[in-house]
Enzyme design. Structure first.
Site, PDB file in Angstrom:
ATOM      1  N   ALA A 135       0.838  -1.212   0.000  1.00  0.00           N
ATOM      2  CA  ALA A 135       0.000   0.000   0.000  1.00  0.00           C
ATOM      3  C   ALA A 135       0.863   1.249   0.000  1.00  0.00           C
ATOM      4  O   ALA A 135       0.501   2.264   0.597  1.00  0.00           O
ATOM      5  CB  ALA A 135      -0.923  -0.014   1.218  1.00  0.00           C
ATOM      6  N   GLY A 146       2.114   2.827  -2.852  1.00  0.00           N
ATOM      7  CA  GLY A 146       2.141   3.551  -4.120  1.00  0.00           C
ATOM      8  C   GLY A 146       1.742   5.018  -4.012  1.00  0.00           C
ATOM      9  O   GLY A 146       1.027   5.426  -3.096  1.00  0.00           O
ATOM     10  N   ARG A 188      -2.493   8.710 -10.495  1.00  0.00           N
ATOM     11  CA  ARG A 188      -3.643   8.810 -11.397  1.00  0.00           C
ATOM     12  C   ARG A 188      -4.939   9.162 -10.684  1.00  0.00           C
ATOM     13  O   ARG A 188      -5.916   9.550 -11.323  1.00  0.00           O
ATOM     14  CB  ARG A 188      -3.804   7.494 -12.174  1.00  0.00           C
ATOM     15  CG  ARG A 188      -2.816   7.353 -13.327  1.00  0.00           C
ATOM     16  CD  ARG A 188      -2.982   6.040 -14.058  1.00  0.00           C
ATOM     17  NE  ARG A 188      -2.351   4.935 -13.351  1.00  0.00           N
ATOM     18  CZ  ARG A 188      -2.401   3.664 -13.749  1.00  0.00           C
ATOM     19  NH1 ARG A 188      -3.076   3.357 -14.855  1.00  0.00           N
ATOM     20  NH2 ARG A 188      -1.783   2.725 -13.057  1.00  0.00           N
ATOM     21  N   GLU A 247       4.646  -9.503 -19.678  1.00  0.00           N
ATOM     22  CA  GLU A 247       4.046  -8.167 -19.694  1.00  0.00           C
ATOM     23  C   GLU A 247       3.535  -7.866 -21.099  1.00  0.00           C
ATOM     24  O   GLU A 247       4.108  -8.304 -22.102  1.00  0.00           O
ATOM     25  CB  GLU A 247       5.080  -7.117 -19.282  1.00  0.00           C
ATOM     26  CG  GLU A 247       5.580  -7.267 -17.853  1.00  0.00           C
ATOM     27  CD  GLU A 247       4.462  -7.092 -16.841  1.00  0.00           C
ATOM     28  OE1 GLU A 247       3.780  -6.060 -16.868  1.00  0.00           O
ATOM     29  OE2 GLU A 247       4.263  -8.007 -16.009  1.00  0.00           O
ATOM     30  N   TYR A 297     -37.392  20.050  12.599  1.00  0.00           N
ATOM     31  CA  TYR A 297     -36.002  19.780  12.946  1.00  0.00           C
ATOM     32  C   TYR A 297     -35.945  19.412  14.418  1.00  0.00           C
ATOM     33  O   TYR A 297     -36.358  20.185  15.289  1.00  0.00           O
ATOM     34  CB  TYR A 297     -35.102  20.988  12.690  1.00  0.00           C
ATOM     35  CG  TYR A 297     -33.699  20.785  13.230  1.00  0.00           C
ATOM     36  CD1 TYR A 297     -32.845  19.864  12.631  1.00  0.00           C
ATOM     37  CD2 TYR A 297     -33.260  21.485  14.343  1.00  0.00           C
ATOM     38  CE1 TYR A 297     -31.571  19.646  13.133  1.00  0.00           C
ATOM     39  CE2 TYR A 297     -31.974  21.274  14.854  1.00  0.00           C
ATOM     40  CZ  TYR A 297     -31.143  20.354  14.249  1.00  0.00           C
ATOM     41  OH  TYR A 297     -29.888  20.136  14.751  1.00  0.00           O
ATOM     42  N   ASN A 321     -31.310  24.348  19.187  1.00  0.00           N
ATOM     43  CA  ASN A 321     -30.258  23.730  20.003  1.00  0.00           C
ATOM     44  C   ASN A 321     -28.949  24.489  20.022  1.00  0.00           C
ATOM     45  O   ASN A 321     -28.014  24.081  20.712  1.00  0.00           O
ATOM     46  CB  ASN A 321     -30.009  22.296  19.534  1.00  0.00           C
ATOM     47  CG  ASN A 321     -29.603  22.237  18.064  1.00  0.00           C
ATOM     48  OD1 ASN A 321     -29.952  23.105  17.288  1.00  0.00           O
ATOM     49  ND2 ASN A 321     -28.881  21.189  17.688  1.00  0.00           N
ATOM     50  N   TYR A 322     -28.856  25.601  19.312  1.00  0.00           N
ATOM     51  CA  TYR A 322     -27.565  26.283  19.166  1.00  0.00           C
ATOM     52  C   TYR A 322     -27.719  27.770  19.456  1.00  0.00           C
ATOM     53  O   TYR A 322     -28.594  28.438  18.892  1.00  0.00           O
ATOM     54  CB  TYR A 322     -27.045  26.062  17.740  1.00  0.00           C
ATOM     55  CG  TYR A 322     -25.687  26.639  17.456  1.00  0.00           C
ATOM     56  CD1 TYR A 322     -24.608  26.380  18.282  1.00  0.00           C
ATOM     57  CD2 TYR A 322     -25.470  27.425  16.326  1.00  0.00           C
ATOM     58  CE1 TYR A 322     -23.346  26.895  18.011  1.00  0.00           C
ATOM     59  CE2 TYR A 322     -24.214  27.941  16.037  1.00  0.00           C
ATOM     60  CZ  TYR A 322     -23.159  27.682  16.892  1.00  0.00           C
ATOM     61  OH  TYR A 322     -21.918  28.191  16.619  1.00  0.00           O
ATOM     62  N   ALA A 324     -49.570  26.074  19.064  1.00  0.00           N
ATOM     63  CA  ALA A 324     -48.931  26.431  17.795  1.00  0.00           C
ATOM     64  C   ALA A 324     -48.397  27.854  17.840  1.00  0.00           C
ATOM     65  O   ALA A 324     -48.988  28.751  18.429  1.00  0.00           O
ATOM     66  CB  ALA A 324     -49.933  26.284  16.657  1.00  0.00           C
ATOM     67  N   ARG A 371     -47.339  33.870  22.786  1.00  0.00           N
ATOM     68  CA  ARG A 371     -47.542  34.661  21.572  1.00  0.00           C
ATOM     69  C   ARG A 371     -47.585  36.132  21.968  1.00  0.00           C
ATOM     70  O   ARG A 371     -48.306  36.509  22.890  1.00  0.00           O
ATOM     71  CB  ARG A 371     -48.845  34.288  20.869  1.00  0.00           C
ATOM     72  CG  ARG A 371     -48.881  32.870  20.344  1.00  0.00           C
ATOM     73  CD  ARG A 371     -50.215  32.531  19.770  1.00  0.00           C
ATOM     74  NE  ARG A 371     -50.299  31.121  19.403  1.00  0.00           N
ATOM     75  CZ  ARG A 371     -51.430  30.452  19.282  1.00  0.00           C
ATOM     76  NH1 ARG A 371     -52.593  31.060  19.515  1.00  0.00           N
ATOM     77  NH2 ARG A 371     -51.408  29.180  18.944  1.00  0.00           N
TER      78      ARG A 371
END
Length: 446
Positions: free
Chosen positions: A14, A16, A20, A156, A351, A371-372, A408, A425
């Site tokens: 591994a 190489g 390419r 080859e 969300y 949440n932030y 709501a 509200r």
């Protein structure tokens, strides 16, 4: 000659450059089926129970070591001087080892443990000194057989005759032979070629020249022998691995409506009688229970789903989600790092992030856990049986009690007691000028 008690060491090449691929990432670390490419090679080798497993690294050696530190020994090939030279770099790690050595390649990720097991059995059964794997693949080493069907030589493509160029059977470069014979043969291989490199393929000619028995074992599935050299090869390998994964799930009792448009990583587990619709993407070590229904366009990442869960269409489960039995998640709902108890429902346009939701709770259209706070993430707790109305903002950290209800349009910033109705509200609209410059970091205002 080897028998059932012969010890096995595996050497994986591994090192190489992978030029390419045209990438800043080592080729063997490119993702394939949700894991780095090299993982698949190591997993096939590990299934054989080898006494030693050595990976020869070169480019981005530290990154490769870091990714697989607990799975392999490592040898460094600082200067790439051919495959034979790479194998020689592993000699120190096998100094006190006695038995057979299996040579694999980090960019040949589709070989299965079953095929490698057949290679071992073929060596035992024939008493061969070396067995190589062949396949109809696009590699330059042509397998030329004698009139009796044995191996005459490996040539080859650049050195082949017109007749030899028509031969489709090729040498994959995967070899199994005795450790001492490997080092003895490599010691006879020179660097007198255009590239000035030590080729592992030359070992075959050395052994044939000594009258040794060299056997060729043809892969039952040629696709296992493909190598990944560029992004086109990577896409082909991804498609083949994806098909292999989906076939396994379908044979285990999962309905995949349209395999051509469904992408499932290799570590995903799915219970029987689950139905997966077109356009679904399932990533990582996701676990899905029995009798679930994943509707079109859903993305599920590193999550756990119980039985009889319904998701979508076009829902997104981000990492860290745990959904109990009979949960229903509708269209355009995103859930992140949250635990939802049995029977929770969020049917559309919501969300739910960093939340712990009790069984039987429900979320109306457009409800959000906020949440932030532009600095830290905070969790929201919603008790069993609670109902959250449409367009509700639950500003974390906040708790909604058992069987509580949120009207709501409300924005909730304080804990709601069990069984209560929360309503928030305001008819008054207040604008605080200059707030951003006082409260938010200057770089956020650019």
């Amino acid at each position: 000659m080897s028998d059932a008690t012969t010890q096995l060491a595996v050497v994986v090449l591994a090192a190489g450059q992978g030029t390419r691929m045209k990438s800043g990432l080592a080729k063997v670390l490119h993702p394939l089926g949700g894991r780095p490419m090299l993982h698949h090679v190591l997993a096939a080798a590990e299934a054989l129970g080898p006494e030693r497993l050595v990976t020869v690294v070169g480019r981005d050696a530290d990154a490769v070591r870091g990714a697989f530190a607990d799975r392999s020994r490592f040898a460094l090939q600082e200067e790439q001087l051919g495959t034979g030279h790479a194998v020689l770099r592993a000699e120190a790690e096998l100094e006190d080892f006695s038995g057979d050595v299996l040579v694999l390649y980090g960019d040949t990720p589709l070989l299965t443990a079953a095929s490698l097991g057949r290679l071992q059995e073929h060596k035992r059964a024939t008493g061969a000194d070396l067995v190589l794997l062949s396949a109809v693949v696009d590699v330059p080493g042509i397998v030329v057989r004698d009139p009796a069907g044995g191996l005459a030589r490996v040539v080859e493509a650049t050195d082949a005759s017109p007749e030899e160029l028509t031969i489709q059977e090729r040498n994959t470069g995967v070899y199994l032979l005795d450790r001492d014979l490997l080092w003895k043969s490599l010691a006879q291989v020179g660097r007198d070629n255009a590239q000035g490199e030590i080729y592992l393929t030359a070992v075959v000619q050395v052994l044939l020249g000594e009258g040794r028995r060299v056997e060729v074992l043809r892969l039952e599935d040629d696709d296992e022998g493909i190598g990944v050299n560029d992004r086109l090869d990577l896409a082909r390998a991804e498609a083949l691995l994806r098909a292999r994964t989906l076939n396994r799930l379908m044979l285990d009792g999962v309905t995949v409506v349209d395999p051509a448009t469904t992408s499932v990583d290799v570590d995903v587990s799915v219970g029987r009688d689950t139905r997966i619709e077109p356009g679904v993407v399932i990533r990582g070590e996701t676990q899905i229970g029995e009798r679930c229904h994943v509707k079109p366009g859903c993305v599920i990442e590193e999550s756990v789903l119980g039985a009889d869960v319904e998701i979508g269409p076009s829902a997104h489960l981000r990492p860290g989600c745990v959904l109990g039995d009979h949960v229903r998640i509708g269209n355009f709902v995103e859930i992140k790092n949250s635990t939802l108890g049995a029977g929770v429902k969020a049917d559309h346009l919501s969300y739910i992030g960093d939340a712990d939701v009790g069984e039987g709770a429900s979320f109306g259209c457009g409800s959000i856990t906020v949440n932030y706070d532009w600095k830290d993430k905070h969790r929201t707790t919603v008790g069993p049986g609670a109902v959250v109305g449409c367009n509700v903002n639950l500003v974390a950290p906040v708790s909604v009690g058992r069987n509580a209800a949120i009207a709501a349009g409300s924005t909730i910033t304080r804990d709601v007691p069990d069984g209560s109705l929360a309503l928030s509200r305001s008819r008054d609209e207040k604008h605080v000028e200059g707030w951003s410059r006082r409260k938010r970091p200057p770089e956020k205002l650019e």
